[in-house]
Design an enzyme around this catalytic site. Sequence first.
Site, PDB file in Angstrom:
ATOM      1  N   PHE A   1       0.841  -1.197   0.000  1.00 36.54           N
ATOM      2  CA  PHE A   1       0.000   0.000   0.000  1.00 36.54           C
ATOM      3  C   PHE A   1       0.885   1.259   0.000  1.00 36.54           C
ATOM      4  CE2 PHE A   1      -2.797   3.202   1.879  1.00 36.54           C
ATOM      5  CZ  PHE A   1      -3.923   3.028   1.099  1.00 36.54           C
TER       6      PHE A   1
ATOM      7  N   ASP B   1       1.124  -5.524   7.933  1.00 41.89           N
ATOM      8  CA  ASP B   1       0.008  -4.594   7.785  1.00 41.89           C
ATOM      9  C   ASP B   1      -1.255  -5.447   7.623  1.00 41.89           C
ATOM     10  OD1 ASP B   1      -2.013  -2.955   6.739  1.00 41.89           O
ATOM     11  OD2 ASP B   1      -0.577  -1.631   5.758  1.00 41.89           O
TER      12      ASP B   1
ATOM     13  N   TYR C   1     -11.471   0.917  10.334  1.00 37.02           N
ATOM     14  CA  TYR C   1     -12.662   1.418   9.621  1.00 37.02           C
ATOM     15  C   TYR C   1     -13.089   0.515   8.465  1.00 37.02           C
ATOM     16  CZ  TYR C   1      -8.697   3.624   7.175  1.00 37.02           C
ATOM     17  OH  TYR C   1      -7.491   3.856   6.559  1.00 37.02           O
ATOM     18  N   LYS C   2     -12.347  -0.587   8.228  1.00 39.67           N
ATOM     19  CA  LYS C   2     -12.750  -1.504   7.154  1.00 39.67           C
ATOM     20  C   LYS C   2     -13.645  -2.591   7.768  1.00 39.67           C
ATOM     21  CE  LYS C   2      -8.332  -0.636   4.792  1.00 39.67           C
ATOM     22  NZ  LYS C   2      -8.712   0.215   3.670  1.00 39.67           N
TER      23      LYS C   2
ATOM     24  N   ARG D   1     -12.732  -3.150  -7.427  1.00 37.56           N
ATOM     25  CA  ARG D   1     -12.593  -4.015  -6.248  1.00 37.56           C
ATOM     26  C   ARG D   1     -13.966  -4.323  -5.677  1.00 37.56           C
ATOM     27  NH1 ARG D   1      -8.344  -1.928  -1.873  1.00 37.56           N
ATOM     28  NH2 ARG D   1     -10.013  -0.395  -1.715  1.00 37.56           N
TER      29      ARG D   1
HETATM   30  C1  LIG Z   1      -3.139  -1.744   3.514  1.00 36.99           C
HETATM   31  C2  LIG Z   1      -3.278  -0.360   4.045  1.00 36.99           C
HETATM   32  N1  LIG Z   1      -2.308   0.163   4.793  1.00 36.99           N
HETATM   33  C3  LIG Z   1      -2.392   1.420   5.286  1.00 36.99           C
HETATM   34  C4  LIG Z   1      -3.488   2.227   5.015  1.00 36.99           C
HETATM   35  C5  LIG Z   1      -3.480   3.652   5.484  1.00 36.99           C
HETATM   36  O1  LIG Z   1      -4.224   3.857   6.582  1.00 36.99           O
HETATM   37  P1  LIG Z   1      -4.532   5.313   7.186  1.00 36.99           P
HETATM   38  O2  LIG Z   1      -4.971   6.163   6.052  1.00 36.99           O
HETATM   39  O3  LIG Z   1      -5.629   5.003   8.139  1.00 36.99           O
HETATM   40  O4  LIG Z   1      -3.333   5.831   7.827  1.00 36.99           O
HETATM   41  C6  LIG Z   1      -4.540   1.705   4.258  1.00 36.99           C
HETATM   42  C7  LIG Z   1      -5.731   2.521   3.958  1.00 36.99           C
HETATM   43  O5  LIG Z   1      -6.632   2.158   3.267  1.00 36.99           O
HETATM   44  C8  LIG Z   1      -4.426   0.390   3.753  1.00 36.99           C
HETATM   45  O6  LIG Z   1      -5.399  -0.145   2.988  1.00 36.99           O
END
Ligand SMILES: Cc1ncc(COP(=O)(O)O)c(C=O)c1O
Length: 421
Positions: free
Chosen positions: A139, A216, A241-242, A390
């Site tokens: 990500f 992660d 939040y997911k 998705r």
């Molecule tokens: C795999 C992954 N890592 C990190 C994040 C980033 O999270 P945040 O924006 O809450 O810091 C996300 C956000 O969708 C994500 O999907």
Amino acid sequence: MTASTAVLQRLRDRASALDAADPLAAYRAQFIGTEGTDGTDVVAYLDGNSLGRPLKASAERITRFVTESWGARLIRGWDEEWMALPLRIGDAIGEAALGAAPGQTFVGDSTTVILYKLIRAAIDARPGRREIVVDTDNFPTDRYLLQGIAQECGATLRWIESDTAAGVAPEQVSAVVGPQTALVVLSHVAYRSGFLADVPEITRIAHEVGALVLWDLCHSVGAVDIQLDAWGVDFAAGCSYKYLNGGPGAPAFGYVRAGLQASVRQPIWGWLGSSEPFQMGPDYEPADGIRRFISGTPAIVGMLAMQDMVALVAEAGIDAIRAKSVALTEFAIELTDAVLAEYGVTIASPRDAARRGSHVTLRHDGFRELTGRLWEQGVIPDFRAPNGLRIGLSPLSTSFTELFAGLDAVRTLLAEAHPAA
Ligand SMILES: Cc1ncc(COP(=O)(O)O)c(C=O)c1O
């Protein structure tokens, strides 16, 4: 030749039969917006892997919090309840969804900030080792953080080239780790493809060369079975939040293995992670245990809704949730093969359920334009450049009938665009 009416009817009937046989089906009614009578225009919500639906219980909890807790207890609320929440909810997430014993999980900042703290803590714990392993399709926030930290700390990034329709295999990790590796940072479920990494095996490979691992868990927590303690994971972080339905911008959680906590320090030395915050002393001394990973005042309002979903995950059980997730993604693939493939739609996720998380990514060059039209109709997947749609399937709130309706809407729009197909 386009999908015949008979094929569509067979698939619609199958969706109904799958819902009728689903042991978790009754949970869906506990979410706002699932009954068609509550004023939303949503026909099919296929983006629970970006933002989970709210629970009705959360609407009540938030109202009660304002009137009874914040409104009536005022500043006394900190001592009576709120100060303990980051670790109390952390333990509940650990038990329901992470396979983590108490005292190793905290709720705090955004995922990005927690990842930063954990990465810095990990590389400081491996002095003399200058390499961090990451993959090219991790990500963006993970990759950008690592680029910044590498610059800050004089470390080198070792990139694994990952397939955007799959993910990182253990052999690829074996090929890049060595005596210089301080840390391996990977995603359990790849945000693009939905590929489910082999955490125990990759963790073992990293440990064999003396490196630490940070996983992660954003796209796996609450939907996929996770056993952090049994797998020997060092650090993990994930958002709430997911699949934990904490609401937009709800704070994330971090996990640090108990055996590591006393020897690691995080870089943001705030008063609430110090040993005696209310002594207001001259120098920072980290608190014992997982509390040292907290920095400032906890985001209590942001921590309300996730508590309801964590309780629901505990009640339903992660094994049953995972079984439904697999059934939903299998059905999404079946529908795609049966009615979308003829328009040139391909599947950019693993077909092997054992290597797939809770979303399926479809590819087609028309998806960028089509996503906006789907949203107007109340069919809500998300689009990921350059051409991915998705389909995120949140097991407790998504029905098979809803999934059928969503992909049938995709089919209808593709058929309009390709009348001769
Ligand atoms: C795999 C992954 N890592 C990190 C994040 C980033 O999270 P945040 O924006 O809450 O810091 C996300 C956000 O969708 C994500 O999907």
